[in-house]
Write a protein that holds these residues in place. Structure first.
Motif, PDB file in Angstrom:
ATOM      1  N   ILE A  87       0.683  -1.202  -0.070  1.00 39.74           N
ATOM      2  CA  ILE A  87       0.091   0.090   0.004  1.00 39.74           C
ATOM      3  C   ILE A  87       0.959   1.204  -0.056  1.00 39.74           C
ATOM      4  O   ILE A  87       1.827   1.342   0.862  1.00 39.74           O
ATOM      5  CB  ILE A  87      -0.844   0.070   1.223  1.00 39.74           C
ATOM      6  N   GLU A  88       0.498   2.026  -0.959  1.00 41.18           N
ATOM      7  CA  GLU A  88       1.220   3.413  -0.898  1.00 41.18           C
ATOM      8  C   GLU A  88       0.489   4.548  -0.849  1.00 41.18           C
ATOM      9  O   GLU A  88      -0.667   4.719  -1.622  1.00 41.18           O
ATOM     10  CB  GLU A  88       2.213   3.604  -2.201  1.00 41.18           C
ATOM     11  N   VAL A 107      -2.686   0.388  -4.185  1.00 41.06           N
ATOM     12  CA  VAL A 107      -2.799  -0.786  -3.409  1.00 41.06           C
ATOM     13  C   VAL A 107      -2.202  -1.854  -4.598  1.00 41.06           C
ATOM     14  O   VAL A 107      -2.814  -2.090  -5.820  1.00 41.06           O
ATOM     15  CB  VAL A 107      -4.016  -1.232  -3.049  1.00 41.06           C
ATOM     16  N   GLN A 108      -1.139  -2.270  -4.185  1.00 42.22           N
ATOM     17  CA  GLN A 108      -0.555  -3.638  -5.064  1.00 42.22           C
ATOM     18  C   GLN A 108      -0.251  -2.899  -6.653  1.00 42.22           C
ATOM     19  O   GLN A 108      -0.549  -3.419  -7.477  1.00 42.22           O
ATOM     20  CB  GLN A 108      -1.361  -4.717  -5.082  1.00 42.22           C
ATOM     21  N   GLY A 109       0.057  -1.565  -6.495  1.00 41.04           N
ATOM     22  CA  GLY A 109       0.423  -1.024  -7.700  1.00 41.04           C
ATOM     23  C   GLY A 109      -0.885  -0.279  -8.498  1.00 41.04           C
ATOM     24  O   GLY A 109      -0.635   0.282  -9.615  1.00 41.04           O
ATOM     25  N   MET A 110      -2.074  -0.700  -8.007  1.00 43.74           N
ATOM     26  CA  MET A 110      -3.263  -0.210  -8.475  1.00 43.74           C
ATOM     27  C   MET A 110      -3.825   1.113  -7.860  1.00 43.74           C
ATOM     28  O   MET A 110      -3.545   1.174  -6.783  1.00 43.74           O
ATOM     29  CB  MET A 110      -4.468  -1.289  -8.524  1.00 43.74           C
ATOM     30  N   ASP A 111      -4.146   2.078  -8.997  1.00 42.94           N
ATOM     31  CA  ASP A 111      -4.775   3.509  -8.240  1.00 42.94           C
ATOM     32  C   ASP A 111      -6.086   3.127  -7.924  1.00 42.94           C
ATOM     33  O   ASP A 111      -7.039   2.789  -8.376  1.00 42.94           O
ATOM     34  CB  ASP A 111      -4.560   4.392  -9.621  1.00 42.94           C
ATOM     35  N   ILE A 112      -6.316   3.885  -6.478  1.00 41.93           N
ATOM     36  CA  ILE A 112      -7.734   3.635  -5.856  1.00 41.93           C
ATOM     37  C   ILE A 112      -8.819   4.228  -6.653  1.00 41.93           C
ATOM     38  O   ILE A 112      -9.747   3.841  -6.791  1.00 41.93           O
ATOM     39  CB  ILE A 112      -7.712   4.050  -4.470  1.00 41.93           C
ATOM     40  N   ARG A 113      -8.418   5.327  -7.438  1.00 39.58           N
ATOM     41  CA  ARG A 113      -9.457   6.197  -8.237  1.00 39.58           C
ATOM     42  C   ARG A 113      -9.806   5.559  -9.628  1.00 39.58           C
ATOM     43  O   ARG A 113     -10.757   5.834  -9.949  1.00 39.58           O
ATOM     44  CB  ARG A 113      -8.787   7.770  -8.287  1.00 39.58           C
ATOM     45  N   LYS A 114      -8.921   4.601 -10.095  1.00 39.63           N
ATOM     46  CA  LYS A 114      -9.124   4.246 -11.178  1.00 39.63           C
ATOM     47  C   LYS A 114      -9.332   2.608 -11.435  1.00 39.63           C
ATOM     48  O   LYS A 114     -10.116   2.036 -12.233  1.00 39.63           O
ATOM     49  CB  LYS A 114      -7.949   4.446 -12.352  1.00 39.63           C
TER      50      LYS A 114
END
Length: 310
Positions: A6-7, A64-71
């Protein structure tokens, strides 16, 4: 722990003139348990909800795991499970087994896989003996265990837990702690926890992030926090409440505080140890008990918050 799971970067969330989260940044590594501590209203729950995409933040980014929460929120939710404080994510007129079956269906878990997951969770969270009783008959602790089971039904990589032990008795809190540690150690799961329970946090978390007024004021491992704020107090239990004169004399040796008949003294140097004992003895307050007390996580938390206030 080599990969960031998580970033959170420069996260900002406001409600009118109130800044709930003020440009905070941190990472959670794969296979660790990160604890978030803070006073009420500090921004802990807002941070969790931002990571889950339950609220829209104003600026910054969450991946999260390299995925953008907005997209890619739907894909992220496939990888995460959550139990939020005060949220009823279980149905009290259903049994644990029925709740798990229902949420398995929602999460796309079916057939033998669903049955195996339900059996595993009922057993591992000690719900097997009450699997077919309505949840409304349960204690808050048993309901919480069922909520955890439902959040974990789809075998997510990440769990986000908001006050998971609030209002629980010692036995159930200990069981939940053991279960969380086991799924990290044995299955490599990643967990983010907010809590006011310092003992619980200290016993399960690798690192601790402390937030106050929406800002990070400390972000360290439990061990480094305890080293940084290492302190030893000498605690007297007296027969009578200590006089202001006694407290004043001891304050000259370091620091002294009083709570009812409990007197705590922190010395500038161990050279003051014998004079301290002599001073207390000669005060005739009567020593009922004497022991040394190390700083615990609660003391450290209050010290960090106090430093920030200053």
């Amino acid at each position: 722990m080599t990969d960031s799971c998580i970033e959170v970067s420069d996260l900002l969330k406001t409600y009118g003139e109130l800044t709930a989260v003020n440009r905070i940044s941190f990472e959670v590594q794969q296979g660790e348990i990160l604890g978030i501590l803070g006073p009420n209203g500090s921004g802990k729950t807002t941070t969790l909800k931002s990571i889950l995409g339950l609220i829209y933040f104003d600026e910054g980014s969450v991946s999260v795991q390299g995925m953008d929460i907005r997209k890619q929120r739907n894909r992220i939710l496939e990888k995460t499970g959550a139990v939020l404080e005060g949220a009823r994510n279980t149905y009290w007129y259903l049994s644990p087994r029925e709740n798990l079956s229902y949420f398995a269906g929602i999460r796309g878990v079916a057939g033998k896989k669903a049955g195996d997951r339900i059996d595993y969770l009922l057993e591992s969270l000690d719900l097997a003996d009450v699997a077919d009783k309505e949840l409304r008959q349960f204690s808050s602790g048993m309901k919480q265990k069922c909520a955890l089971a439902c959040a974990f039904i789809h075998d997510p990589d990440i769990l986000l837990l908001d006050e998971p032990t609030l209002g629980l008795d010692v036995e159930i809190s200990r069981h939940i702690r053991s279960w969380l540690k086991s799924i990290v150690e044995e299955q490599g799961k990643t967990i983010l926890i907010t809590s006011h329970n310092m003992d619980f946090v200290e016993s399960v978390c690798n690192r601790i992030l402390i937030i106050r007024k929406g800002e990070i004021v400390s972000h360290e491992t439990v061990a480094s926090l305890k080293d940084k704020f290492a302190g030893r107090f000498f605690q007297f239990t007296l027969n009578t409440r200590p006089s202001s004169k006694l407290v004043e004399e001891l304050s000259g040796m370091g620091g002294a505080s009083v709570e009812d008949h409990i007197l705590k003294v922190e010395l500038k140097s161990l050279d003051f140890l014998l004079p301290m004992i002599r001073t207390v003895t000669e005060s005739k307050a009567g020593i009922a008990d004497f022991k040394t007390v190390e700083n615990d996580l609660e003391d450290i938390f209050l010290e960090v918050i106090r430093e920030d206030k200053e």
